[in-house]
Design a protein around this motif. Sequence first.
Motif, mmCIF file in Angstrom:
data_model
loop_
_atom_site.group_PDB
_atom_site.id
_atom_site.type_symbol
_atom_site.label_atom_id
_atom_site.label_comp_id
_atom_site.label_asym_id
_atom_site.label_seq_id
_atom_site.Cartn_x
_atom_site.Cartn_y
_atom_site.Cartn_z
ATOM 1 N N ARG A 64 -67.676 -14.856 22.196
ATOM 2 C CA ARG A 64 -66.434 -15.136 20.876
ATOM 3 C C ARG A 64 -67.463 -16.096 20.142
ATOM 4 N N ARG A 65 -68.502 -17.028 20.617
ATOM 5 C CA ARG A 65 -68.714 -17.468 20.516
ATOM 6 C C ARG A 65 -69.849 -17.618 19.373
ATOM 7 N N VAL A 66 -69.451 -18.752 18.027
ATOM 8 C CA VAL A 66 -70.966 -18.514 17.018
ATOM 9 C C VAL A 66 -72.160 -18.187 17.200
ATOM 10 N N ILE A 67 -72.470 -17.135 17.117
ATOM 11 C CA ILE A 67 -74.795 -17.070 17.527
ATOM 12 C C ILE A 67 -75.135 -17.114 16.123
ATOM 13 N N GLN A 68 -75.023 -16.949 15.036
ATOM 14 C CA GLN A 68 -75.716 -16.593 13.730
ATOM 15 C C GLN A 68 -74.760 -17.452 12.609
ATOM 16 N N LEU A 69 -75.471 -18.005 12.000
ATOM 17 C CA LEU A 69 -74.809 -19.169 10.476
ATOM 18 C C LEU A 69 -75.700 -18.840 9.452
ATOM 19 N N GLU A 92 -73.733 -22.399 20.790
ATOM 20 C CA GLU A 92 -74.445 -21.276 21.261
ATOM 21 C C GLU A 92 -75.351 -20.630 20.381
ATOM 22 N N LEU A 93 -75.073 -21.846 18.957
ATOM 23 C CA LEU A 93 -75.986 -21.279 17.769
ATOM 24 C C LEU A 93 -77.458 -21.084 17.846
ATOM 25 N N GLN A 94 -77.410 -19.985 17.511
ATOM 26 C CA GLN A 94 -79.179 -19.376 17.917
ATOM 27 C C GLN A 94 -79.869 -19.305 16.932
ATOM 28 N N SER A 95 -79.087 -19.096 15.526
ATOM 29 C CA SER A 95 -80.060 -19.051 13.878
ATOM 30 C C SER A 95 -79.503 -19.802 13.104
ATOM 31 N N LEU A 96 -80.128 -20.820 12.291
ATOM 32 C CA LEU A 96 -79.115 -21.013 10.918
ATOM 33 C C LEU A 96 -80.147 -21.165 9.720
ATOM 34 N N ASP A 97 -79.307 -20.916 8.600
ATOM 35 C CA ASP A 97 -80.034 -20.545 7.391
ATOM 36 C C ASP A 97 -79.187 -20.990 6.459
ATOM 37 N N LEU A 98 -79.635 -22.481 5.853
ATOM 38 C CA LEU A 98 -79.430 -23.151 4.836
ATOM 39 C C LEU A 98 -80.434 -23.239 2.951
ATOM 40 N N GLY A 99 -80.580 -22.362 3.014
ATOM 41 C CA GLY A 99 -81.481 -21.659 2.778
ATOM 42 C C GLY A 99 -81.133 -21.709 1.242
ATOM 43 N N TYR A 100 -81.525 -22.327 0.734
ATOM 44 C CA TYR A 100 -81.647 -22.416 -1.530
ATOM 45 C C TYR A 100 -79.871 -22.634 -1.663
ATOM 46 N N ASN A 101 -79.905 -24.367 -0.923
ATOM 47 C CA ASN A 101 -78.763 -25.158 -1.123
ATOM 48 C C ASN A 101 -78.883 -26.694 -2.041
ATOM 49 N N GLY A 102 -79.814 -26.749 -2.504
ATOM 50 C CA GLY A 102 -80.428 -27.952 -2.594
ATOM 51 C C GLY A 102 -80.475 -29.478 -1.844
ATOM 52 N N ASN A 143 -80.571 -40.499 11.499
ATOM 53 C CA ASN A 143 -79.460 -40.360 12.988
ATOM 54 C C ASN A 143 -78.771 -39.014 12.874
ATOM 55 N N GLU A 144 -78.692 -38.440 12.218
ATOM 56 C CA GLU A 144 -78.154 -36.963 12.330
ATOM 57 C C GLU A 144 -79.060 -35.618 11.370
ATOM 58 N N GLY A 145 -79.599 -35.817 12.174
ATOM 59 C CA GLY A 145 -80.755 -34.460 12.163
ATOM 60 C C GLY A 145 -80.454 -34.042 12.952
ATOM 61 N N PHE A 146 -81.436 -32.400 12.711
ATOM 62 C CA PHE A 146 -81.312 -31.104 13.482
ATOM 63 C C PHE A 146 -81.674 -31.268 15.020
ATOM 64 N N GLU A 147 -82.069 -32.371 15.145
ATOM 65 C CA GLU A 147 -81.728 -32.469 16.859
ATOM 66 C C GLU A 147 -80.295 -32.437 17.837
ATOM 67 N N VAL A 148 -79.914 -32.835 16.557
ATOM 68 C CA VAL A 148 -78.097 -33.371 17.914
ATOM 69 C C VAL A 148 -77.681 -31.717 17.760
ATOM 70 N N LEU A 149 -78.559 -30.450 17.164
ATOM 71 C CA LEU A 149 -77.742 -29.081 17.505
ATOM 72 C C LEU A 149 -78.376 -29.133 18.285
ATOM 73 N N SER A 150 -77.631 -27.593 19.111
ATOM 74 C CA SER A 150 -78.175 -26.815 20.087
ATOM 75 C C SER A 150 -78.742 -26.801 20.780
ATOM 76 N N SER A 151 -79.545 -26.739 22.238
ATOM 77 C CA SER A 151 -80.392 -26.169 22.415
ATOM 78 C C SER A 151 -81.145 -24.741 22.317
ATOM 79 N N LYS A 152 -79.906 -24.210 22.193
ATOM 80 C CA LYS A 152 -80.361 -22.671 22.188
ATOM 81 C C LYS A 152 -80.678 -21.742 21.109
ATOM 82 N N LEU A 153 -81.380 -23.451 19.584
ATOM 83 C CA LEU A 153 -81.120 -22.881 18.371
ATOM 84 C C LEU A 153 -82.905 -22.303 18.036
ATOM 85 N N ARG A 154 -83.323 -21.230 17.484
ATOM 86 C CA ARG A 154 -84.296 -20.464 17.412
ATOM 87 C C ARG A 154 -84.328 -19.984 16.345
#
Length: 182
Positions: free
Chosen positions: A74-79, A104-114, A121-132
Amino acid sequence: MMMLKKMGTWIMLLALLTMVGEWYGRCYGCLEEERIGLLEIQSSIDPNHLSLGDWVDSSNCCVWDGIECDNTTRRVIQLSLFDARDWGLGDWVLNASLFLPFKELQSLDLGYNGLVGCLENEGFEVLSSKLRELGLSENRFNNDKSILSCFNGNFSTLKSLDLSANGLTAGSGSFYGNLLII
């Protein structure tokens, strides 16, 4: 006496329904830390809560628009937050630590948001190691190195990075395609 027995039966039934409801919410709903995390993201993206307003209609974030959960954990895997932010709010500098609750986030779409960059030091490196998959298309990244503020870590699990339609250039031409990392 009969009234007391009926009342006792109703109290026990109510207690049982409450326990079942709590169990059902834990087993079939999203995790509370992730629901809270999503509401924090909503507040960060649109302080007026207009673009993601339907997120509060249910306590089960697994049924919210743009969200997919793992059927077992029940963890978010796609956002998908594509076009979730009002461009009238101006440029968006992302604090990627908002995504820390999603283990367990595997897919993240932040397109078209300005989006123009990330906090230091708060970039995508802080995300889960499961991000595909990471979608950053149609934002406001350009060649002034703003995008580099988002990538300071190891992305060995990332399989797809979409930077299309951002105003990035390669040599003398514009970059419109996807960058695929394998």
